[in-house]
Write a protein that holds these residues in place. Structure first.
Motif, PDB file in Angstrom:
ATOM      1  N   UNK A   9       0.835  -1.192   0.000  1.00  0.00           N
ATOM      2  CA  UNK A   9       0.000   0.000   0.000  1.00  0.00           C
ATOM      3  C   UNK A   9       0.875   1.249   0.000  1.00  0.00           C
ATOM      4  N   UNK A  10       0.312   2.298  -0.534  1.00  0.00           N
ATOM      5  CA  UNK A  10       0.962   3.603  -0.529  1.00  0.00           C
ATOM      6  C   UNK A  10       0.464   4.364   0.693  1.00  0.00           C
ATOM      7  N   UNK A  11       1.359   4.851   1.569  1.00  0.00           N
ATOM      8  CA  UNK A  11       0.919   5.570   2.774  1.00  0.00           C
ATOM      9  C   UNK A  11       0.053   6.773   2.428  1.00  0.00           C
ATOM     10  N   UNK A  12      -0.949   7.006   3.270  1.00  0.00           N
ATOM     11  CA  UNK A  12      -1.903   8.064   3.020  1.00  0.00           C
ATOM     12  C   UNK A  12      -1.406   9.439   3.403  1.00  0.00           C
ATOM     13  N   UNK A  13      -2.089  10.448   2.874  1.00  0.00           N
ATOM     14  CA  UNK A  13      -1.832  11.843   3.219  1.00  0.00           C
ATOM     15  C   UNK A  13      -3.144  12.502   3.602  1.00  0.00           C
TER      16      UNK A  13
ATOM     17  N   UNK B  95      -6.378  13.385   5.275  1.00  0.00           N
ATOM     18  CA  UNK B  95      -7.244  12.658   6.206  1.00  0.00           C
ATOM     19  C   UNK B  95      -6.878  11.185   6.297  1.00  0.00           C
ATOM     20  N   UNK B  96      -6.057  10.675   5.360  1.00  0.00           N
ATOM     21  CA  UNK B  96      -5.601   9.290   5.425  1.00  0.00           C
ATOM     22  C   UNK B  96      -4.191   9.165   5.994  1.00  0.00           C
ATOM     23  N   UNK B  97      -3.680  10.255   6.559  1.00  0.00           N
ATOM     24  CA  UNK B  97      -2.344  10.266   7.141  1.00  0.00           C
ATOM     25  C   UNK B  97      -2.220   9.178   8.204  1.00  0.00           C
ATOM     26  N   UNK B  98      -1.112   8.432   8.143  1.00  0.00           N
ATOM     27  CA  UNK B  98      -0.866   7.390   9.124  1.00  0.00           C
ATOM     28  C   UNK B  98      -1.475   6.046   8.766  1.00  0.00           C
ATOM     29  N   UNK B  99      -2.205   5.986   7.673  1.00  0.00           N
ATOM     30  CA  UNK B  99      -2.831   4.737   7.256  1.00  0.00           C
ATOM     31  C   UNK B  99      -2.610   4.475   5.784  1.00  0.00           C
ATOM     32  N   UNK B 100      -3.565   3.788   5.183  1.00  0.00           N
ATOM     33  CA  UNK B 100      -3.473   3.430   3.775  1.00  0.00           C
ATOM     34  C   UNK B 100      -4.006   4.570   2.910  1.00  0.00           C
ATOM     35  N   UNK B 101      -3.209   4.979   1.930  1.00  0.00           N
ATOM     36  CA  UNK B 101      -3.684   5.946   0.955  1.00  0.00           C
ATOM     37  C   UNK B 101      -4.289   5.263  -0.257  1.00  0.00           C
TER      38      UNK B 101
END
Length: 301
Positions: A196-200, A202-208
C-alpha cells in the motif's frame, strides 16, 4: 473570437430517466482540446494550456473561422479504438519528431461548435450547435437519440462509455454541469494486494491506496494502484489485515513507482475499471471489496 475557451465538463453518473430530453455521444478516451481557427490554428486544453505544437497533424478542416470542442485521440491500428496508452507517448512531446508522428499518430474528434463566422454560439441549444457542426461536413462523430442503446454498444466494442447531453443545454465554458452526464463502462476483475501507498491528509498514518498485481509466468506483476471506493471502515479493516503481512522488499517482479509498504501477496480483492493500457495497467480502478473465496495463484493476467 474569444481565446482561450475553457471546455464545458460533464458530471459522472447514470443514464438519465428522462432520456428523450438527451442526445448520446460516444465518450472518446483521449485528451480534451478546443480548436481556435481564425486565419491559422491554435489548440488549447484545460486552463488554456497551448497544445498546438504537440499535435501538428490537427488541421483546420478547411473551416476559415470557428471554435471547435472535441477530443484528441490515438487510434489502435488493429482495432480502430482510441488507446490512451498510445496517446501517452504524445501527451508531453512538445515538438514530436517524424518517427513519433508516424508511430503514434493522433486524430481529432470534434463534437461541439462554439463559434462560427464571427458569431458566438454558446447560448444556442446543444441540438442547434450540433446541427451547425454537421453542416460543416468535417467528419464529426454523430450523436444518437437518448432512447438508443448506445451504452451497451460501446461496451461491446470496448469503448470507454458515453456522454448524455441535454438537447436544450447551452455551452458554459469551464463549468461542470449536470446538463452533461458521463456514463462509463466498467469491467471487474480480481487483483492481488502486494502493498500500500501511505496516506496523506485525512488518510495520514494509514493506507492511501492499495498496490495491485496479478500473476504471470514471471511472477507477480504490478497492474496499478487503487484509492477510489475505499471507505474509512474498509481502510481500517484492510490496515489490520495487511500490517501482519509486511515484508521489507517488493513482491512484484517489475518496478513499482513511489515509496510503498510491501506485504506478502496473500489477499485478493476485486476492482472495477474502464480498460487495460498497453503497459497492462488498470485504468480508473474502483475498489469493490475483498474476495476471500479466491486464492492469489488464481489471479492471472
Amino acid at each position: 473570437m474569444p481565446y482561450p475557451v475553457e471546455p464545458m465538463l460533464a458530471i459522472p453518473g447514470e443514464l438519465p430517466q428522462d432520456r428523450e430530453l438527451y442526445g448520446l455521444e460516444v465518450k472518446w478516451d483521449g485528451i480534451r482540446a478546443v480548436l481556435h481557427i481564425d486565419g491559422g490554428l491554435r489548440v488549447t486544453g484545460r486552463h488554456g494550456a497551448d497544445f498546438t505544437r504537440r499535435y501538428p497533424e490537427i488541421s483546420t478542416f478547411g473551416v476559415p473561422n470557428a471554435i471547435l470542442d472535441g477530443e484528441v485521440v490515438s487510434l489502435d491500428p488493429k482495432t480502430g479504438i482510441p488507446s490512451f496508452g498510445r496517446l501517452q507517448h504524445r501527451m508531453h512531446q512538445v515538438d514530436p519528431d517524424p518517427a513519433m508522428l508516424r508511430r503514434y499518430p493522433v486524430a481529432y474528434m470534434p463534437f461541439d461548435l462554439l463559434f462560427l463566422d464571427g458569431a458566438p454560439l454558446f447560448d444556442l441549444p446543444y441540438r442547434d450547435r450540433r446541427a451547425l457542426l454537421d453542416e460543416l461536413d468535417i467528419g464529426a462523430p454523430p450523436y444518437f437519440p437518448g432512447e438508443s442503446d448506445l451504452l451497451r454498444a460501446t461496451h461491446e466494442q470496448g469503448l470507454e462509455g458515453i456522454v448524455a447531453k441535454r438537447l436544450d443545454s447551452p455551452y458554459r465554458p469551464g463549468v461542470r454541469s449536470p446538463w452533461w452526464v458521463k456514463v462509463k463502462n466498467l469491467t471487474t476483475r480480481e487483483v492481488v494486494l502486494g502493498g500500500w501507498k501511505p496516506g496523506k491528509g485525512r488518510r495520514e498514518g494509514g493506507i492511501g491506496s492499495l498496490i495491485m498485481g496479478a500473476f504471470t509466468e514471471e511472477g507477480l506483476t504490478y497492474v496499478g494502484h487503487v484509492g477510489t471506493g475505499l471507505t474509512e471502515a474498509a481502510l481500517d479493516h484492510l490496515y489490520a489485515l495487511l500490517r501482519p503481512l509486511e515484508i521489507p522488499r517488493s513482491p512484484f517482479r517489475n518496478e513499482v513507482p513511489w515509496r510503498n509498504r510491501w506485504v506478502r501477496p496473500e489477499l485478493v480483492g476485486e476492482v472495477a475499471y474502464t480498460m487495460v493500457t498497453e503497459e497492462r495497467r488498470l485504468r480508473n480502478p474502483v475498489w469493490r471489496g475483498l474476495r476471500p473465496d479466491k486464492i492469489p495463484a488464481e489471479v492471472t493476467l
